[in-house]
Design an enzyme around this catalytic site. Structure first.
Site, PDB file in Angstrom:
ATOM      1  N   GLY A 276       0.787  -1.217   0.000  1.00  0.00           N
ATOM      2  CA  GLY A 276       0.000   0.000   0.000  1.00  0.00           C
ATOM      3  C   GLY A 276       0.820   1.268   0.000  1.00  0.00           C
ATOM      4  O   GLY A 276       0.286   2.358   0.228  1.00  0.00           O
ATOM      5  N   GLU A 318       4.878  -6.036   0.592  1.00  0.00           N
ATOM      6  CA  GLU A 318       4.203  -6.345  -0.666  1.00  0.00           C
ATOM      7  C   GLU A 318       3.986  -5.093  -1.523  1.00  0.00           C
ATOM      8  O   GLU A 318       2.851  -4.679  -1.770  1.00  0.00           O
ATOM      9  CB  GLU A 318       2.850  -7.012  -0.388  1.00  0.00           C
ATOM     10  CG  GLU A 318       2.958  -8.313   0.392  1.00  0.00           C
ATOM     11  CD  GLU A 318       1.599  -8.844   0.831  1.00  0.00           C
ATOM     12  OE1 GLU A 318       0.575  -8.169   0.579  1.00  0.00           O
ATOM     13  OE2 GLU A 318       1.558  -9.921   1.436  1.00  0.00           O
ATOM     14  N   GLY A 320       3.380  -3.103  -4.791  1.00  0.00           N
ATOM     15  CA  GLY A 320       2.916  -3.351  -6.152  1.00  0.00           C
ATOM     16  C   GLY A 320       2.895  -2.048  -6.910  1.00  0.00           C
ATOM     17  O   GLY A 320       3.687  -1.802  -7.817  1.00  0.00           O
ATOM     18  N   ARG A 321       1.997  -1.161  -6.475  1.00  0.00           N
ATOM     19  CA  ARG A 321       1.902   0.171  -7.066  1.00  0.00           C
ATOM     20  C   ARG A 321       3.252   0.891  -7.036  1.00  0.00           C
ATOM     21  O   ARG A 321       3.634   1.553  -8.009  1.00  0.00           O
ATOM     22  CB  ARG A 321       0.867   0.988  -6.281  1.00  0.00           C
ATOM     23  CG  ARG A 321       0.614   2.379  -6.806  1.00  0.00           C
ATOM     24  CD  ARG A 321      -0.063   3.261  -5.761  1.00  0.00           C
ATOM     25  NE  ARG A 321      -1.159   2.589  -5.104  1.00  0.00           N
ATOM     26  CZ  ARG A 321      -2.438   2.678  -5.475  1.00  0.00           C
ATOM     27  NH1 ARG A 321      -2.752   3.411  -6.512  1.00  0.00           N
ATOM     28  NH2 ARG A 321      -3.367   2.051  -4.809  1.00  0.00           N
ATOM     29  N   ARG A 358      -9.748   4.542 -12.451  1.00  0.00           N
ATOM     30  CA  ARG A 358      -9.451   5.003 -11.093  1.00  0.00           C
ATOM     31  C   ARG A 358     -10.012   6.393 -10.800  1.00  0.00           C
ATOM     32  O   ARG A 358     -10.411   6.668  -9.671  1.00  0.00           O
ATOM     33  CB  ARG A 358      -7.938   4.983 -10.830  1.00  0.00           C
ATOM     34  CG  ARG A 358      -7.352   3.572 -10.822  1.00  0.00           C
ATOM     35  CD  ARG A 358      -5.907   3.577 -10.322  1.00  0.00           C
ATOM     36  NE  ARG A 358      -5.841   3.894  -8.900  1.00  0.00           N
ATOM     37  CZ  ARG A 358      -5.490   5.070  -8.421  1.00  0.00           C
ATOM     38  NH1 ARG A 358      -5.151   6.064  -9.231  1.00  0.00           N
ATOM     39  NH2 ARG A 358      -5.464   5.271  -7.112  1.00  0.00           N
ATOM     40  N   CYS A 389     -19.597   6.878 -23.144  1.00  0.00           N
ATOM     41  CA  CYS A 389     -20.895   7.523 -22.981  1.00  0.00           C
ATOM     42  C   CYS A 389     -21.235   7.650 -21.499  1.00  0.00           C
ATOM     43  O   CYS A 389     -22.194   7.073 -21.000  1.00  0.00           O
ATOM     44  CB  CYS A 389     -21.962   6.725 -23.731  1.00  0.00           C
ATOM     45  SG  CYS A 389     -23.510   7.609 -23.926  1.00  0.00           S
ATOM     46  N   TYR A 419      -3.111  -0.662 -11.517  1.00  0.00           N
ATOM     47  CA  TYR A 419      -4.581  -0.671 -11.460  1.00  0.00           C
ATOM     48  C   TYR A 419      -5.233   0.068 -12.626  1.00  0.00           C
ATOM     49  O   TYR A 419      -6.375   0.490 -12.527  1.00  0.00           O
ATOM     50  CB  TYR A 419      -5.074  -0.117 -10.118  1.00  0.00           C
ATOM     51  CG  TYR A 419      -4.468  -0.853  -8.965  1.00  0.00           C
ATOM     52  CD1 TYR A 419      -4.885  -2.138  -8.639  1.00  0.00           C
ATOM     53  CD2 TYR A 419      -3.435  -0.290  -8.217  1.00  0.00           C
ATOM     54  CE1 TYR A 419      -4.298  -2.843  -7.609  1.00  0.00           C
ATOM     55  CE2 TYR A 419      -2.849  -0.985  -7.176  1.00  0.00           C
ATOM     56  CZ  TYR A 419      -3.285  -2.262  -6.878  1.00  0.00           C
ATOM     57  OH  TYR A 419      -2.691  -2.952  -5.858  1.00  0.00           O
TER      58      TYR A 419
END
Length: 461
Positions: A276, A318, A320-321, A358, A389, A419
């Site tokens: 995170g 962990e 990731g981002r 996002r 649309c 993401y």
């Protein structure tokens, strides 16, 4: 947004008219912390990545396209490994996963977290050693658990009593003893969006610490002695900049570890503090370096272990981002440019919420720049929107772009590695973009663009 003034100006436009035009904003500047490390403006004014002009990338691969700076990603892997030399660094595959990225992170010495059977299949097909894979998920099916056990996955993070029973039955049938961690919901509300805060009590992940479920899960595993309980796991959310949440989480998880030791005489050897870690999407974001993160987390764990008279467990994190997010930008082409009553200009691009949900889902903020040229035109407050649309189809809510931006210009949005492709959809039957990896002046396609034939192939009606 690239310019911090824009946030303050956003609320002034209606009452003051075009006052924002007098704000000194360099629309050609690139803020380094927002972009992959090998992105610069070339002599002709166009962005280049690892020596390749984005105009050439657009001509060869089309737009929209996700562009991955491979050396940037690899360097971030190395930075986390160097920052956590005595810990296991698991790349969180949910951020973005494909076989090429699996191979990159494996070559750089990282482990890998997956959370579905599809992610596990991708990891195994790319050659990631099963013992270096961790398996997350709040509703792992029997089929997924069976595949993980048969493959020899290194650890499974159990998330419910039902899963413990399922996994125990599989272990008995196969005569194996899978290694597990118990995911603990610690009651820490991270300073992030409600949908990506994962450690408060009222949500689907893990075993509640306050309600006693986490302790009961650990005791159940130890008493039945079918699974090998290696430790505890905590994840407090995503896009976090404040280490105080990790401090509270570590204190509570290690207190549970002490409780387990006192009740069963077992001192668990591992602790996973999750990920995170935040990245910079705009100039208002100030993420910590991997070195600073490691220093803070190690200090927290050492202090809490000393307070509980526990041996310091083997740590896992962990990211990731924090690894893939800054290494990618999305390259679009502008299609229409529309002034709306002098309030702002809407720049419509050839992608949108199908390749970056996002902004609509999390109210996320992004930056953008004109990528194919520089401009001497004065800045204008723009909103970069997609072709779908939906009125909420917004890519970048507020950004200063040059007033002469026009159809055909390329627009680049940084920080889209995490993401975006992994949450991409075919909304309005729009094919998903490709992922192009660039390194040492050469580009290669690692995920091809979807086609209309791909869409129709699933339509059996």
């Amino acid at each position: 947004m690239r310019a911090h003034e824009a946030g303050a100006l956003h609320g002034e436009i209606g009452s003051r008219g075009p006052a924002w035009l007098r704000t000194p904003v360099d629309v050609n500047a690139l803020v380094p912390q927002l972009w992959p490390r090998n992105v610069v403006r070339g002599p002709a004014g166009a962005l280049t990545v690892a020596g390749l002009d984005v105009r050439d990338l657009a001509a060869e691969y089309g737009t929209p396209a996700y562009v991955l700076d491979e050396d940037d990603l690899r360097e971030r892997c190395r930075e986390f490994r160097a920052a956590f030399p005595d810990a296991d660094v698991y790349y969180a595959g949910k951020a973005f996963l494909c076989r090429a990225v699996v191979r990159m992170i494996a070559e750089e010495g990282l482990f890998l977290d997956v959370c579905t059977g599809g992610e596990l299949a991708t990891a195994l097909s790319a050659g990631m050693p099963a013992e270096r894979i961790g398996f997350h998920g709040n509703n792992k099916s029997v089929a997924e658990l069976t595949r993980a056990v048969d493959a020899g996955v290194g650890r499974i993070i159990v998330d419910s009593f039902t899963e413990i029973d399922r996994l125990s039955e599989l272990a008995r049938e196969r005569g194996v003893r899978p290694k597990v961690l118990v995911r603990v919901t610690v009651g820490v509300e991270a300073h992030t969006h409600e949908f990506i805060a994962t450690a408060h009590e009222d949500q689907k992940f893990g075993f509640s610490l306050a309600g006693g479920a986490a302790a009961a899960a650990a005791f159940k595993i130890l008493d039945e002695d079918v699974l090998e309980l290696r430790g505890l796991h905590s994840h407090i959310g995503s896009q976090i900049f404040d280490a105080s949440g990790f401090e509270v989480s570590a204190r509570r998880v290690l207190a549970l570890q002490s409780q387990i030791r006192d009740a069963r005489g077992v001192e668990l050897p591992e602790l996973d503090l999750g990920g995170g870690f935040g990245i910079a999407y705009t100039t208002q974001d100030d993420p910590a370096s991997p070195h600073d993160l490691a220093k803070r987390l190690r200090k927290i764990v050492d202090g809490e272990c000393a307070a509980e008279n526990l041996a310091v467990p083997h740590l896992s994190v962990e990211p990731g981002r924090a690894i893939v997010g800054p290494a990618v930008f999305t390259l679009y082409q502008a299609g229409t440019v529309k002034d709306v009553d002098g309030l702002r200009t809407y720049v419509s691009v050839d992608g949108g919420m199908s390749d970056n949900i996002r902004t609509a889902l999390y109210d996320a903020s992004y930056s953008a720049t004109m990528a194919n040229r520089t401009s001497t035109a004065q800045p204008m407050l723009a909103r970069v929107v997609g072709k779908h649309c939906e009125s909420g189809d917004i890519v970048v809510k507020d950004e200063f772009l040059p007033a002469d931006v026009q159809p055909g210009d390329l627009v680049a949005v940084p920080g889209t590695g995490a993401y975006c492709r992994s949450m991409a959809s075919n909304y309005n039957h729009v094919p998903r973009p490709p992922v192009v990896a660039v390194r040492d002046g050469r580009a290669r396609l690692i995920v091809r663009r979807e086609t209309e034939d791909d869409l129709l192939a699933l339509d059996v009606g």
